[in-house]
Design a protein around this motif. Structure first.
Motif, PDB file in Angstrom:
ATOM      1  N   GLY A 162      -0.419  -1.479   5.003  1.00 47.62           N
ATOM      2  CA  GLY A 162       0.084  -2.298   6.157  1.00 47.62           C
ATOM      3  C   GLY A 162      -0.982  -3.548   6.331  1.00 47.62           C
ATOM      4  O   GLY A 162      -0.867  -4.566   6.752  1.00 47.62           O
ATOM      5  N   THR A 163      -2.091  -2.925   6.316  1.00 46.66           N
ATOM      6  CA  THR A 163      -3.490  -3.862   6.634  1.00 46.66           C
ATOM      7  C   THR A 163      -3.448  -4.993   5.642  1.00 46.66           C
ATOM      8  O   THR A 163      -3.733  -6.154   6.202  1.00 46.66           O
ATOM      9  CB  THR A 163      -4.607  -2.917   6.833  1.00 46.66           C
ATOM     10  N   TYR A 164      -3.437  -4.690   4.342  1.00 44.17           N
ATOM     11  CA  TYR A 164      -3.605  -5.744   3.408  1.00 44.17           C
ATOM     12  C   TYR A 164      -2.495  -6.686   3.242  1.00 44.17           C
ATOM     13  O   TYR A 164      -2.488  -7.876   3.187  1.00 44.17           O
ATOM     14  CB  TYR A 164      -4.028  -5.330   2.027  1.00 44.17           C
ATOM     15  N   SER A 165      -1.182  -6.064   3.573  1.00 42.74           N
ATOM     16  CA  SER A 165      -0.089  -6.790   3.547  1.00 42.74           C
ATOM     17  C   SER A 165      -0.120  -7.721   4.942  1.00 42.74           C
ATOM     18  O   SER A 165       0.471  -8.829   4.565  1.00 42.74           O
ATOM     19  CB  SER A 165       1.093  -5.912   3.825  1.00 42.74           C
ATOM     20  N   LEU A 166      -0.712  -7.338   5.993  1.00 44.51           N
ATOM     21  CA  LEU A 166      -0.654  -8.132   7.059  1.00 44.51           C
ATOM     22  C   LEU A 166      -1.811  -9.384   6.742  1.00 44.51           C
ATOM     23  O   LEU A 166      -1.422 -10.626   6.965  1.00 44.51           O
ATOM     24  CB  LEU A 166      -1.013  -7.538   8.449  1.00 44.51           C
ATOM     25  N   ILE A 167      -2.836  -9.117   6.080  1.00 41.65           N
ATOM     26  CA  ILE A 167      -3.717 -10.061   5.903  1.00 41.65           C
ATOM     27  C   ILE A 167      -3.270 -11.115   4.736  1.00 41.65           C
ATOM     28  O   ILE A 167      -3.498 -12.324   5.104  1.00 41.65           O
ATOM     29  CB  ILE A 167      -4.951  -9.471   5.250  1.00 41.65           C
ATOM     30  N   GLY A 168      -2.378 -10.586   3.739  1.00 38.72           N
ATOM     31  CA  GLY A 168      -2.033 -11.544   2.752  1.00 38.72           C
ATOM     32  C   GLY A 168      -0.707 -12.404   3.457  1.00 38.72           C
ATOM     33  O   GLY A 168      -0.828 -13.695   3.134  1.00 38.72           O
ATOM     34  N   SER A 169       0.067 -11.841   4.180  1.00 43.90           N
ATOM     35  CA  SER A 169       1.130 -12.530   4.724  1.00 43.90           C
ATOM     36  C   SER A 169       0.433 -13.550   5.689  1.00 43.90           C
ATOM     37  O   SER A 169       0.916 -14.743   5.784  1.00 43.90           O
ATOM     38  CB  SER A 169       1.954 -11.596   5.707  1.00 43.90           C
ATOM     39  N   LEU A 170      -0.494 -13.258   6.602  1.00 44.23           N
ATOM     40  CA  LEU A 170      -0.912 -14.168   7.654  1.00 44.23           C
ATOM     41  C   LEU A 170      -1.682 -15.592   6.589  1.00 44.23           C
ATOM     42  O   LEU A 170      -1.544 -16.639   6.926  1.00 44.23           O
ATOM     43  CB  LEU A 170      -2.368 -13.739   8.482  1.00 44.23           C
TER      44      LEU A 170
END
Length: 446
Positions: free
Chosen positions: A156-164
């Protein structure tokens, strides 16, 4: 260099994405996992958008003018599907997952509608839709990701960073395309630089996350294969045990002695009838040895054949009846082969044979909604008296085959779904008797 869209910087990014696309598509072909399919489509959409500036012909530029923004929506739609699988939202966040699935379909529909808008209102019509749609969708998606609290997990953390990072870059590029060079005009880079950079960061993050997913998939498959090996081993052992135990050796020897007695007494018709029934029973038992399941109809035929053989041997000293609920389809319901036989044997030889009086054996097959309840009932001497007589006569012979039947039922249906109870019973009178109750799932495929 960053102003030239065909420079080495942009070419390397395109090449890297192409390699990742091919790599993950091959993984999808090999493993048939949807996460690789969605990621490959996502990469393909981004790559198509990135190579638009390579083409110089007016026809290709016109085609891209029709498709440019639609491709972005296509990418975003498949990105949502990819995220759903990566974060396992269907299991962990089912309500959010349903909402995300609907949003992904709406975005895909909006992407196709932009082609229609381009046809009727031109490129300016597309830009007006995008001015409102892109920022709203971006804010909504990021908000929903935060709302999920996925930042508590590594994925979730890395997915959120990548998405942003990707949404930030894609929206800047969209704004610059729509408004022209007046937006961030002090930064000397091509309009697509922000899209390329955001996509590169996000795709790199996802490539590492998918490596972890691959490890988990391989580990899960190894566990499944190991469990299958264990199950196969257990089935083989039970099959061999069942083969040895399906017919009590005492029954076989006593049956042969009965045939011999008929011959000695010159009872040719009785001997012939007994041999016919006996051979038919043995043939049916051997036919079930290699089967995991048979129909209830076949099971009851074997049970009745066994009862009739014992009746002939015991000079028709007891009566029997078989009752099946009308709601049960005997020909379609699958059951474990010979699950009734050991209980019938115990009822006849440990209950009825020693009882003085009118003897009766009953088999009931009852429909209990999601379960089948089978009852083997006798009005014999009862459990306590049977145990006492065995002690007096010093009989050490254990009830035959019951443990094997329980093990086979447990393996097929799981122990928590199976019960076998043996207790005292009153049958139509105040005489003692025994009832065996066997319960197992009705609709389980076996």
């Amino acid at each position: 260099m960053l102003l030239d869209i065909n420079s080495l910087f942009y070419s390397w990014i395109r090449g890297g994405i192409l390699l990742l696309l091919l790599y993950h598509f091959v993984f999808y072909i090999k493993h048939k996992e949807d996460i690789y399919k969605y990621f490959s489509i996502y990469l393909l959409g981004i790559l198509i958008f990135m190579i638009k500036d390579i083409f110089k012909s007016d026809i290709m530029l016109e085609v891209y003018e029709y498709l440019m923004f639609s491709i972005q929506f296509l990418v975003f739609s498949y990105y949502i599907h990819f995220t759903r699988i990566l974060l396992d939202t269907q299991k962990e966040y089912p309500e959010w997952d349903k909402k995300a699935n609907v949003v992904a379909k709406l975005i895909l529909l909006l992407g196709f509608s932009l082609v229609v808008i381009q046809f009727f209102f031109g490129f300016e019509g597309q830009k007006k839709v995008l001015i409102y749609a892109a920022p709203l969708l971006s804010v909504f998606f990021v908000y929903e990701l935060f709302n999920l609290k996925i930042i508590l997990t590594k994925e979730g953390t890395y997915s959120l960073i990548g998405s942003l990072m990707f949404l930030f870059g894609a929206n800047i590029t969209a704004i610059k395309i729509i408004t022209g060079d007046s937006f961030l005009e002090g930064i000397k880079v091509h309009n697509m630089f922000y899209f390329f950079t955001g996509a590169l960061i996000q795709i790199t993050i996802y490539a590492f996350l998918l490596a972890d997913v691959l490890k988990k998939i391989e580990a899960e498959k190894s566990n499944v294969e190991l469990n299958l090996v264990k199950k196969s081993s257990q089935l083989y052992e039970l099959k061999m045990t069942a083969f040895k135990n399906q017919m009590n050796p005492h029954f076989l020897f006593n049956s042969l002695n009965s045939i011999n007695n008929f011959v000695i007494q010159n009872k040719k018709e009785e001997a012939s009838d007994y041999i016919t029934k006996f051979s038919s029973l043995i043939r049916k038992v051997l036919q079930t040895t290699e089967k995991v399941s048979i129909s209830l109809e076949e099971e009851l035929k074997i049970a009745e054949l066994y009862i009739r053989i014992e009746l002939a041997r015991l000079r028709n000293s007891f009566s029997y009846e078989i009752n099946v609920d009308e709601s049960i389809n005997k020909s379609k319901l699958k059951v474990v082969p010979l699950f009734l036989q050991p209980f019938l044997e115990n009822a006849i030889w440990h209950g009825l044979n020693s009882y003085k009086g009118e003897k009766k054996l009953v088999i009931n097959i009852l429909d209990e909604k999601e379960y089948i309840k089978a009852e083997v009932i006798d009005n014999g001497i009862g459990i306590k008296e049977s145990i006492n007589r065995k002690k007096v006569q010093k009989i050490k012979r254990k009830p035959f085959g019951i443990k094997t039947v329980k093990n086979r039922l447990d393996l097929i249906y799981k122990p928590e779904n199976v019960s076998i109870e043996i207790g005292e019973n009153l049958l139509e009178s105040k005489e003692n008797g025994t009832v065996v109750t066997i319960v197992f799932p009705k609709n389980k495929e076996i």
